[in-house]
Design a protein around this motif. Sequence first.
Motif, PDB file in Angstrom:
ATOM      1  N   THR A  79       0.790  -0.964  -0.137  1.00  0.00           N
ATOM      2  CA  THR A  79       0.072  -0.079   0.029  1.00  0.00           C
ATOM      3  C   THR A  79       0.576   1.529  -0.205  1.00  0.00           C
ATOM      4  OG1 THR A  79       0.026  -0.056   2.109  1.00  0.00           O
ATOM      5  CG2 THR A  79      -1.631  -1.555   1.024  1.00  0.00           C
ATOM      6  N   ARG A  80       0.247   2.480  -0.136  1.00  0.00           N
ATOM      7  CA  ARG A  80       1.111   3.580  -0.020  1.00  0.00           C
ATOM      8  C   ARG A  80      -0.280   4.803   0.087  1.00  0.00           C
ATOM      9  NH1 ARG A  80      -2.012   6.473  -3.620  1.00  0.00           N
ATOM     10  NH2 ARG A  80      -2.371   6.356  -5.417  1.00  0.00           N
ATOM     11  N   PHE A  81       1.061   5.816   0.963  1.00  0.00           N
ATOM     12  CA  PHE A  81       0.305   7.045   0.535  1.00  0.00           C
ATOM     13  C   PHE A  81       0.955   7.850   0.171  1.00  0.00           C
ATOM     14  CE2 PHE A  81       0.258  11.331   4.096  1.00  0.00           C
ATOM     15  CZ  PHE A  81      -1.173  11.524   3.381  1.00  0.00           C
ATOM     16  N   ALA A  82       0.509   8.884  -0.474  1.00  0.00           N
ATOM     17  CA  ALA A  82       1.141   9.502  -1.436  1.00  0.00           C
ATOM     18  C   ALA A  82       0.816  11.300  -1.080  1.00  0.00           C
ATOM     19  CB  ALA A  82       0.697   9.040  -3.218  1.00  0.00           C
ATOM     20  N   PRO A  83       0.909  12.084  -0.052  1.00  0.00           N
ATOM     21  CA  PRO A  83       0.650  13.379  -0.629  1.00  0.00           C
ATOM     22  C   PRO A  83       1.603  14.174  -1.206  1.00  0.00           C
ATOM     23  CG  PRO A  83       2.074  12.696   1.295  1.00  0.00           C
ATOM     24  CD  PRO A  83       2.562  11.612   0.395  1.00  0.00           C
ATOM     25  N   SER A  84       0.789  14.922  -1.347  1.00  0.00           N
ATOM     26  CA  SER A  84       1.267  16.575  -2.685  1.00  0.00           C
ATOM     27  C   SER A  84       2.302  17.516  -1.398  1.00  0.00           C
ATOM     28  CB  SER A  84       1.009  16.825  -3.681  1.00  0.00           C
ATOM     29  OG  SER A  84       0.376  16.502  -4.162  1.00  0.00           O
ATOM     30  N   PRO A  85       3.450  18.127  -1.597  1.00  0.00           N
ATOM     31  CA  PRO A  85       3.996  18.476  -0.491  1.00  0.00           C
ATOM     32  C   PRO A  85       3.671  20.328   0.054  1.00  0.00           C
ATOM     33  CG  PRO A  85       5.814  17.853  -1.810  1.00  0.00           C
ATOM     34  CD  PRO A  85       4.366  17.187  -1.932  1.00  0.00           C
ATOM     35  N   ILE A  88       6.111  11.155  -1.976  1.00  0.00           N
ATOM     36  CA  ILE A  88       6.121  12.733  -2.316  1.00  0.00           C
ATOM     37  C   ILE A  88       5.691  13.086  -3.806  1.00  0.00           C
ATOM     38  CG2 ILE A  88       7.164  14.341  -1.624  1.00  0.00           C
ATOM     39  CD1 ILE A  88       6.272  12.790   0.754  1.00  0.00           C
ATOM     40  N   GLU A  89       4.166  13.394  -3.426  1.00  0.00           N
ATOM     41  CA  GLU A  89       3.980  13.404  -5.414  1.00  0.00           C
ATOM     42  C   GLU A  89       4.681  15.511  -5.251  1.00  0.00           C
ATOM     43  OE1 GLU A  89       0.127  11.876  -6.257  1.00  0.00           O
ATOM     44  OE2 GLU A  89       1.787  10.006  -6.091  1.00  0.00           O
ATOM     45  N   ASP A  90       5.346  15.741  -5.963  1.00  0.00           N
ATOM     46  CA  ASP A  90       6.610  17.150  -5.987  1.00  0.00           C
ATOM     47  C   ASP A  90       6.064  16.963  -7.358  1.00  0.00           C
ATOM     48  OD1 ASP A  90       7.940  15.330  -6.394  1.00  0.00           O
ATOM     49  OD2 ASP A  90       8.826  16.282  -4.617  1.00  0.00           O
ATOM     50  N   SER A 101       2.808  13.841 -14.978  1.00  0.00           N
ATOM     51  CA  SER A 101       1.066  15.406 -14.915  1.00  0.00           C
ATOM     52  C   SER A 101       0.915  14.047 -13.956  1.00  0.00           C
ATOM     53  CB  SER A 101      -0.082  15.370 -16.321  1.00  0.00           C
ATOM     54  OG  SER A 101      -0.272  13.459 -16.455  1.00  0.00           O
ATOM     55  N   TYR A 102      -0.450  14.861 -13.252  1.00  0.00           N
ATOM     56  CA  TYR A 102      -0.800  13.998 -12.007  1.00  0.00           C
ATOM     57  C   TYR A 102      -1.118  12.330 -12.350  1.00  0.00           C
ATOM     58  CZ  TYR A 102      -3.998  11.569  -8.572  1.00  0.00           C
ATOM     59  OH  TYR A 102      -4.624   9.992  -8.372  1.00  0.00           O
ATOM     60  N   HIS A 103      -2.208  12.263 -13.578  1.00  0.00           N
ATOM     61  CA  HIS A 103      -2.559  10.733 -14.135  1.00  0.00           C
ATOM     62  C   HIS A 103      -1.646  10.227 -14.232  1.00  0.00           C
ATOM     63  CE1 HIS A 103      -6.228  11.841 -13.354  1.00  0.00           C
ATOM     64  NE2 HIS A 103      -6.610  13.533 -14.193  1.00  0.00           N
ATOM     65  N   ALA A 137       1.731  10.733 -13.610  1.00  0.00           N
ATOM     66  CA  ALA A 137       3.329   9.459 -12.861  1.00  0.00           C
ATOM     67  C   ALA A 137       2.986   8.300 -11.427  1.00  0.00           C
ATOM     68  CB  ALA A 137       3.063  11.513 -11.914  1.00  0.00           C
ATOM     69  N   VAL A 138       1.169   9.360 -10.701  1.00  0.00           N
ATOM     70  CA  VAL A 138       0.941   8.014 -10.257  1.00  0.00           C
ATOM     71  C   VAL A 138       0.636   6.725 -10.660  1.00  0.00           C
ATOM     72  CG1 VAL A 138      -2.308   8.449 -10.132  1.00  0.00           C
ATOM     73  CG2 VAL A 138      -1.278   8.694  -8.201  1.00  0.00           C
ATOM     74  N   THR A 139       0.167   7.003 -11.864  1.00  0.00           N
ATOM     75  CA  THR A 139       0.025   5.238 -12.323  1.00  0.00           C
ATOM     76  C   THR A 139       1.478   4.304 -12.353  1.00  0.00           C
ATOM     77  OG1 THR A 139      -1.874   6.037 -14.173  1.00  0.00           O
ATOM     78  CG2 THR A 139      -1.006   4.320 -14.571  1.00  0.00           C
ATOM     79  N   THR A 188      -5.655   2.515  -1.163  1.00  0.00           N
ATOM     80  CA  THR A 188      -6.241   3.289  -0.917  1.00  0.00           C
ATOM     81  C   THR A 188      -6.363   5.471  -0.882  1.00  0.00           C
ATOM     82  OG1 THR A 188      -4.503   3.546   0.701  1.00  0.00           O
ATOM     83  CG2 THR A 188      -5.933   1.000   0.930  1.00  0.00           C
ATOM     84  N   ARG A 189      -7.518   6.458  -1.527  1.00  0.00           N
ATOM     85  CA  ARG A 189      -7.279   7.130  -1.309  1.00  0.00           C
ATOM     86  C   ARG A 189      -8.543   7.623  -1.092  1.00  0.00           C
ATOM     87  NH1 ARG A 189      -4.979   7.483  -7.181  1.00  0.00           N
ATOM     88  NH2 ARG A 189      -6.811   5.916  -8.288  1.00  0.00           N
ATOM     89  N   GLY A 190      -8.759   8.856  -1.030  1.00  0.00           N
ATOM     90  CA  GLY A 190     -10.320   9.610  -1.029  1.00  0.00           C
ATOM     91  C   GLY A 190     -10.984   9.478  -1.940  1.00  0.00           C
ATOM     92  N   ASP A 230     -12.586  11.220  -3.435  1.00  0.00           N
ATOM     93  CA  ASP A 230     -12.446  12.245  -4.202  1.00  0.00           C
ATOM     94  C   ASP A 230     -12.171  12.152  -5.488  1.00  0.00           C
ATOM     95  OD1 ASP A 230     -10.457  12.895  -2.554  1.00  0.00           O
ATOM     96  OD2 ASP A 230      -9.946  14.341  -3.418  1.00  0.00           O
ATOM     97  N   LEU A 231     -10.738  11.246  -5.215  1.00  0.00           N
ATOM     98  CA  LEU A 231     -10.259  10.443  -6.494  1.00  0.00           C
ATOM     99  C   LEU A 231     -11.003   9.641  -7.310  1.00  0.00           C
ATOM    100  CD1 LEU A 231      -6.504  11.438  -4.609  1.00  0.00           C
ATOM    101  CD2 LEU A 231      -7.739  12.741  -7.145  1.00  0.00           C
ATOM    102  N   ALA A 232     -11.249   8.843  -7.081  1.00  0.00           N
ATOM    103  CA  ALA A 232     -12.254   8.137  -7.872  1.00  0.00           C
ATOM    104  C   ALA A 232     -12.290   7.668  -9.295  1.00  0.00           C
ATOM    105  CB  ALA A 232     -14.051   7.487  -6.945  1.00  0.00           C
TER     106      ALA A 232
HETATM  107  N1  GLU Z   1      -1.467  13.242  -4.177  1.00  0.00           N
HETATM  108  C1  GLU Z   1      -2.601  13.335  -4.270  1.00  0.00           C
HETATM  109  C2  GLU Z   1      -3.093  14.404  -3.045  1.00  0.00           C
HETATM  110  O1  GLU Z   1      -2.494  14.663  -2.525  1.00  0.00           O
HETATM  111  C3  GLU Z   1      -3.014  11.339  -3.989  1.00  0.00           C
HETATM  112  C4  GLU Z   1      -2.499  10.642  -5.773  1.00  0.00           C
HETATM  113  C5  GLU Z   1      -3.098   9.530  -5.292  1.00  0.00           C
HETATM  114  O2  GLU Z   1      -3.880   9.093  -3.738  1.00  0.00           O
HETATM  115  O3  GLU Z   1      -3.626   8.753  -6.168  1.00  0.00           O
HETATM  116  O4  GLU Z   1      -4.475  14.461  -2.967  1.00  0.00           O
END
Ligand code: GLU
Length: 285
Positions: A11-17, A46-48, A197-199, A201-203, A215-217, A219-221
């Motif tokens: 799993t991962r947590f991927a916040p943007s700083p 870290i999604e920077d 881009s976000y799409h 890089a995340v993939t 696992t993520r919020g 809103d990203l579904a």
């Molecule tokens: N970096 C994104 C954010 O902080 C989350 C991306 C993801 O979990 O796929 O909202």
Amino acid sequence: MAKSKTASEVTRFAPSPTGYLHIGHAFSALTAYHARGKGGSFHLRIEDIDPVRCKDEFTDAILEDLKWLGLEWETPVRKQSDHMADYEKALQKLTLKGLLYPCFCTRTEIKAEIVKSGHAPHGPDGPAYPGICRNLSDEKREDRMDDGEAYVRRIDMKGATAIAGPLGWKDLGMGMNKAQPEKFGDVVLARKDVPTSYHLAVTVDDHLQGVTLVTRGADLAPSTDIHRLLQGLLSYTPPAYHHHRLIKDTTGRRLAKRDQDMSIRALRESGYTPEEVVAMSGFEG
Ligand code: GLU
């Protein structure tokens, strides 16, 4: 459909700083951390990619706040800005399939075209790109590039969905979902200022980090439809998803980074313990 507690997942947590983490992030990070199960692993990413909004001081604060909460993660931490070559490789694969095209439009030109045509289909992220640069000739494209005009790289959504065929993704709460990336139109996969881009890089990262459960919020579904398409085109094994509920403030509004009084850091400074902050986040394990 709840997963067995003994399943082991990556799993991962991927916040943007772009600010300090708040208790909604604590909930999200704890969800990912505990979902790894026995024998699984948890990554922090870290999604920077956004050089203007992302700051090193926030990256440092993220690590510090998550440690304070008691989380531990695999090392090294993946910082997206260090991995542009990985994103370019994926872009090249899509280019070879004839699925990317350069788009030289400014926001103003796009808006004007949408107004002019009067019928731009609306996607989950706003009006879809009206296709101005989609049919430029190779010669015209090369001329404009040679002239040094800045461009983004967009996916030819029609061509991409035709190649990929019907796709779906599994969410632990919502069950199977049909992917409908066409609703977004020709999304940008590499920006003018950053060559990803976000799409994208995340993939790419979820694939390279071997993530089995994203696992993520909630809103990203909707974005998962695009990620599933990219996984199909790039021959990646799709992970499972768990889009969790969003944490709201007392007025029912979703927490944002501007809600500094709910930041983990502010709570910690005013004397709350990690256990109390976990409880405030609503995470129940
Ligand atoms: N970096 C994104 C954010 O902080 C989350 C991306 C993801 O979990 O796929 O909202």
